[in-house]
Write a protein that holds these residues in place. Structure first.
Motif, PDB file in Angstrom:
ATOM      1  N   THR A  43       6.033   8.534  -5.735  1.00  0.00           N
ATOM      2  CA  THR A  43       6.590   8.104  -4.457  1.00  0.00           C
ATOM      3  C   THR A  43       5.443   7.903  -3.475  1.00  0.00           C
ATOM      4  O   THR A  43       4.566   8.761  -3.372  1.00  0.00           O
ATOM      5  CB  THR A  43       7.571   9.151  -3.899  1.00  0.00           C
ATOM      6  OG1 THR A  43       8.675   9.274  -4.799  1.00  0.00           O
ATOM      7  CG2 THR A  43       8.095   8.727  -2.531  1.00  0.00           C
ATOM      8  N   ILE A  44       5.454   6.768  -2.772  1.00  0.00           N
ATOM      9  CA  ILE A  44       4.448   6.461  -1.758  1.00  0.00           C
ATOM     10  C   ILE A  44       5.160   6.434  -0.409  1.00  0.00           C
ATOM     11  O   ILE A  44       6.021   5.582  -0.177  1.00  0.00           O
ATOM     12  CB  ILE A  44       3.772   5.096  -2.023  1.00  0.00           C
ATOM     13  CG1 ILE A  44       3.173   5.066  -3.427  1.00  0.00           C
ATOM     14  CG2 ILE A  44       2.695   4.828  -0.977  1.00  0.00           C
ATOM     15  CD1 ILE A  44       2.697   3.690  -3.846  1.00  0.00           C
ATOM     16  N   THR A  45       4.816   7.371   0.453  1.00  0.00           N
ATOM     17  CA  THR A  45       5.504   7.445   1.741  1.00  0.00           C
ATOM     18  C   THR A  45       5.149   6.268   2.637  1.00  0.00           C
ATOM     19  O   THR A  45       6.016   5.673   3.284  1.00  0.00           O
ATOM     20  CB  THR A  45       5.156   8.766   2.450  1.00  0.00           C
ATOM     21  OG1 THR A  45       5.533   9.859   1.603  1.00  0.00           O
ATOM     22  CG2 THR A  45       5.897   8.887   3.777  1.00  0.00           C
ATOM     23  N   SER A  46       3.874   5.916   2.701  1.00  0.00           N
ATOM     24  CA  SER A  46       3.436   4.843   3.598  1.00  0.00           C
ATOM     25  C   SER A  46       2.541   3.859   2.846  1.00  0.00           C
ATOM     26  O   SER A  46       1.540   4.257   2.249  1.00  0.00           O
ATOM     27  CB  SER A  46       2.695   5.430   4.801  1.00  0.00           C
ATOM     28  OG  SER A  46       2.295   4.420   5.695  1.00  0.00           O
ATOM     29  N   TYR A  47       2.909   2.596   2.888  1.00  0.00           N
ATOM     30  CA  TYR A  47       2.162   1.512   2.250  1.00  0.00           C
ATOM     31  C   TYR A  47       1.146   0.973   3.260  1.00  0.00           C
ATOM     32  O   TYR A  47       1.509   0.349   4.258  1.00  0.00           O
ATOM     33  CB  TYR A  47       3.145   0.421   1.836  1.00  0.00           C
ATOM     34  CG  TYR A  47       2.585  -0.712   1.025  1.00  0.00           C
ATOM     35  CD1 TYR A  47       2.538  -0.652  -0.358  1.00  0.00           C
ATOM     36  CD2 TYR A  47       2.144  -1.878   1.648  1.00  0.00           C
ATOM     37  CE1 TYR A  47       2.058  -1.721  -1.114  1.00  0.00           C
ATOM     38  CE2 TYR A  47       1.661  -2.943   0.910  1.00  0.00           C
ATOM     39  CZ  TYR A  47       1.620  -2.860  -0.473  1.00  0.00           C
ATOM     40  OH  TYR A  47       1.141  -3.924  -1.211  1.00  0.00           O
ATOM     41  N   VAL A  48      -0.148   1.272   3.025  1.00  0.00           N
ATOM     42  CA  VAL A  48      -1.213   0.902   3.953  1.00  0.00           C
ATOM     43  C   VAL A  48      -1.888  -0.369   3.444  1.00  0.00           C
ATOM     44  O   VAL A  48      -2.410  -0.399   2.319  1.00  0.00           O
ATOM     45  CB  VAL A  48      -2.246   2.044   4.098  1.00  0.00           C
ATOM     46  CG1 VAL A  48      -3.351   1.656   5.078  1.00  0.00           C
ATOM     47  CG2 VAL A  48      -1.555   3.324   4.548  1.00  0.00           C
TER      48      VAL A  48
END
Length: 316
Positions: A211-216
């Protein structure tokens, strides 16, 4: 009577306490105890062996291999210490033909762990390595530090129990499948990129759910490229940041540029099925949004379908 010329010694009388007064207590003088010196620890020296190291370490006291004279003419003696990680027993003492005396030690054989059925070994791995918090999830985040960012140690709550993975390659492989098979949650693509760069190819292949909380955007492309090497992924959850305040057309173009290698790998693994890519990559509600009259709203179904179609049309 005292001798003539001597002075009379007057002993002061102890004052009597009046009815309302207390007699002050006589002060007690504390006696200081002299600290007891501890005997120095006995020093033992490893006994050398011309045949290589054995399962039981043999060491002797003092600096010489020769026995020392005992008190009162009791002969000669030498203290020997036997240490082993496994149980052992003393079988006996025997005289050899060359005049040497041998002490026979029988070490216990190691437990045949690798001969256990695979399902039993896996259960033991899980009992040892299961995380104790977050219901099986492992949080991996990046902490801000002066002079840069520093990633936390992976699986910090049970890293002291991973020694079983260092015994041999077969055990390392079994432990790796358990460790990296947990649900791994990363706070952003920067942390995930650092993590994927540190672990080896075999570890990347063992990853299943992330799971990736924030896609930068700054680290999205190299991160997605490394995810393409994780050949056994069954789910990639991205919660925020892919198409924030953007249109489906613009988001599809940028996301395909950043993740085309990962997307194509997922399609190839599924035998050319283009729908497989977006059955594994799941977007959260805060991931695909647009701005309407100063209000952030999530895309509707038609916009989401248009986004997916534009990308799948570009895949081979």
């Amino acid at each position: 009577m005292p001798p003539k010329g001597s002075k009379k010694t007057v002993v002061p009388a102890t004052p009597k306490a009046e009815s309302d007064e207390e007699v002050p207590p006589t002060p007690v003088t504390e006696t200081k105890k002299t600290p007891r010196k501890r005997a120095p620890a006995k020093q033992f020296t490893q006994l050398s062996s011309t045949l290589g190291a054995g399962p039981v370490d043999v060491s002797y006291e003092n600096e010489t291999i020769h026995g020392k004279a005992l008190a009162k003419g009791a002969g000669f003696g030498q203290n020997i210490k036997l240490v082993a990680p496994q149980q052992f027993e003393l079988v006996g003492s025997f005289m050899l033909e060359n005049g040497l005396q041998a002490v026979i030690i029988k070490p216990s054989p190691p437990f045949p762990f690798l001969k256990l059925p695979r399902i039993v070994r896996t259960k033991i791995f899980q009992m040892i390595l299961d995380p104790t918090t977050n219901k099986g999830k492992i949080e991996i985040t990046t902490e801000g530090k002066s002079g840069g960012a520093k990633a936390k140690d992976y699986a910090k709550e049970f890293k002291h129990r991973t020694a079983i993975a260092t015994l041999n390659k077969q055990l390392a492989s079994g432990a790796r499948m358990i460790l990296y098979g947990y649900r791994l949650r990363f706070d952003n693509t920067t942390t995930l990129l650092n993590f994927l760069s540190m672990i080896g190819d075999e570890a990347r292949k063992a990853m299943v759910t992330i799971t990736i909380t924030s896609y930068v955007k700054a680290t999205a492309m190299p991160c997605m490229n490394l995810l393409a090497e994780c050949r056994n992924l069954t789910k990639i959850n991205i919660l925020n940041g892919v198409g924030a305040n953007s249109t489906p057309q613009k988001t599809a173009k940028s996301f395909f540029t950043e993740a085309n290698r990962l997307l194509q790998t997922l399609v190839n693994t599924a035998g050319g099925n283009k729908d497989a890519a977006f059955s594994i990559i799941i977007f959260g509600k805060g991931c695909l949004t647009t701005k309407e009259e100063d209000e952030i709203v999530a895309w509707d179904d038609d916009e989401s379908d248009d986004f997916v179609k534009q990308i799948t049309d570009k895949l081979k």
